[in-house]
Design an enzyme around this catalytic site. Sequence first.
Site, PDB file in Angstrom:
ATOM      1  N   ARG A 189       0.880  -1.755  -0.140  1.00  0.00           N
ATOM      2  CA  ARG A 189      -0.183  -0.385   0.097  1.00  0.00           C
ATOM      3  C   ARG A 189       0.723   1.120   0.598  1.00  0.00           C
ATOM      4  NH1 ARG A 189      -2.022  -3.451   3.671  1.00  0.00           N
ATOM      5  NH2 ARG A 189      -4.159  -4.504   3.497  1.00  0.00           N
ATOM      6  N   LYS A 247      -3.102  -2.426   7.516  1.00  0.00           N
ATOM      7  CA  LYS A 247      -4.183  -2.115   8.270  1.00  0.00           C
ATOM      8  C   LYS A 247      -4.108  -2.388   9.723  1.00  0.00           C
ATOM      9  CE  LYS A 247      -6.766  -0.448   4.469  1.00  0.00           C
ATOM     10  NZ  LYS A 247      -7.799  -0.653   3.967  1.00  0.00           N
ATOM     11  N   HIS A 252      -2.680   2.389  -6.005  1.00  0.00           N
ATOM     12  CA  HIS A 252      -2.914   1.347  -5.825  1.00  0.00           C
ATOM     13  C   HIS A 252      -3.371   0.362  -6.822  1.00  0.00           C
ATOM     14  CE1 HIS A 252      -4.632  -0.165  -1.699  1.00  0.00           C
ATOM     15  NE2 HIS A 252      -5.317  -1.126  -2.361  1.00  0.00           N
ATOM     16  N   ARG A 266      -0.953  -2.224  -6.922  1.00  0.00           N
ATOM     17  CA  ARG A 266      -0.937  -3.191  -5.204  1.00  0.00           C
ATOM     18  C   ARG A 266      -1.924  -4.033  -6.546  1.00  0.00           C
ATOM     19  NH1 ARG A 266      -0.899  -5.303   0.155  1.00  0.00           N
ATOM     20  NH2 ARG A 266      -3.321  -5.420   1.087  1.00  0.00           N
ATOM     21  N   HIS A 306      -4.592  -8.999   4.004  1.00  0.00           N
ATOM     22  CA  HIS A 306      -6.035  -8.881   3.586  1.00  0.00           C
ATOM     23  C   HIS A 306      -6.714  -9.694   5.237  1.00  0.00           C
ATOM     24  CE1 HIS A 306      -6.792  -7.649  -0.816  1.00  0.00           C
ATOM     25  NE2 HIS A 306      -6.627  -6.968   0.228  1.00  0.00           N
ATOM     26  N   TYR A 309     -10.633 -10.342  -6.524  1.00  0.00           N
ATOM     27  CA  TYR A 309      -9.068 -10.225  -7.941  1.00  0.00           C
ATOM     28  C   TYR A 309      -9.908 -11.351  -8.683  1.00  0.00           C
ATOM     29  CZ  TYR A 309      -6.671  -6.863  -5.432  1.00  0.00           C
ATOM     30  OH  TYR A 309      -6.637  -5.373  -4.987  1.00  0.00           O
TER      31      TYR A 309
END
Length: 312
Positions: free
Chosen positions: A151, A182, A251, A254, A277, A286
């Site tokens: 990120r 995150k 992004h 990514r 994630h 994806y």
Amino acid sequence: MDATLPDDVQRWLDHLGVERRLAPRTLTLYRDALQRLAASAQADGVALRSAQPHHLRRWMGTLRTAGLAPRSIALVLSAWRGLYRWWGREGLVPANPVDGLKAPKAAKPLPKALPVDQAVALAEHENEDGDARLAARDHAIVELLYGCGLRIGELLALDVAPSATAAGWIDAEDASAHVLGKGRKRRSVPVGAKALQALAAWLAVRGELAAAGEPALFVSRNGERLSQGGLRTRLRQLALQAGLPTHVHPHMLRHSYASHLLQSSGDLRAVQELLGHASIATTQVYTKLDFQHLARAYDAAHPRAKRKTPGG
């Protein structure tokens, strides 16, 4: 303190920033949402702590009238709900008036990924900036964004060396990047040979730009840690120079990393770990990109793909 917010609302924002360590961008969005709440309550002559579900429902309706998109409304409701939940834990309100309110459903757009040839062309493009040091920096940045799936915040938080205060760093000997993602969750991702070569080239000249004592791996012309705005601008310029037909943002690289890994490996769990994630459902998006790629290939190549229109 923001003068437009009551003290007890500002205290919750301070709590989010200090205790929860929310990102500055998130705090800005939450502040805007709470300003909307305070303005609506003031216009109706309702004390925020006395607001009832029908008040919140009406105020949510004004968001739609103002033209906010469903995703934006969902974020506003999240901020409102969080405030009342916090007040509830402190015994300041008997119930959460936002519970039960749902934002309008919005179509979930698929993440935009570059085709493999365009992503490789961008990674291999030599910056025409004229400053070889900045060109080396930008090359390393693109290689890490596309080669590691970082990120933008993770990349820009990297320090040149590990330390007790470093949010992230790259271990070239181990060919791995250690980042803070995150939720302040740490993860390590492999760094490929091309990215390591680009990184070494940048480190060879970084000292000519970096200010004395600056810990950041990537610095701007003035020698301080590169900003997100600065990176976005440079990447947009690089994409134009490389002849890419679309606007490129960090992004997107990514997304390209994730999509291209899935196309090659099909290993959803591994890609989930690499991306950091929390839920595999986020990574499954994806697989839809991969299907779109296969569908386009089918339409372009299979003799039975192109159907004649009725009466044609």
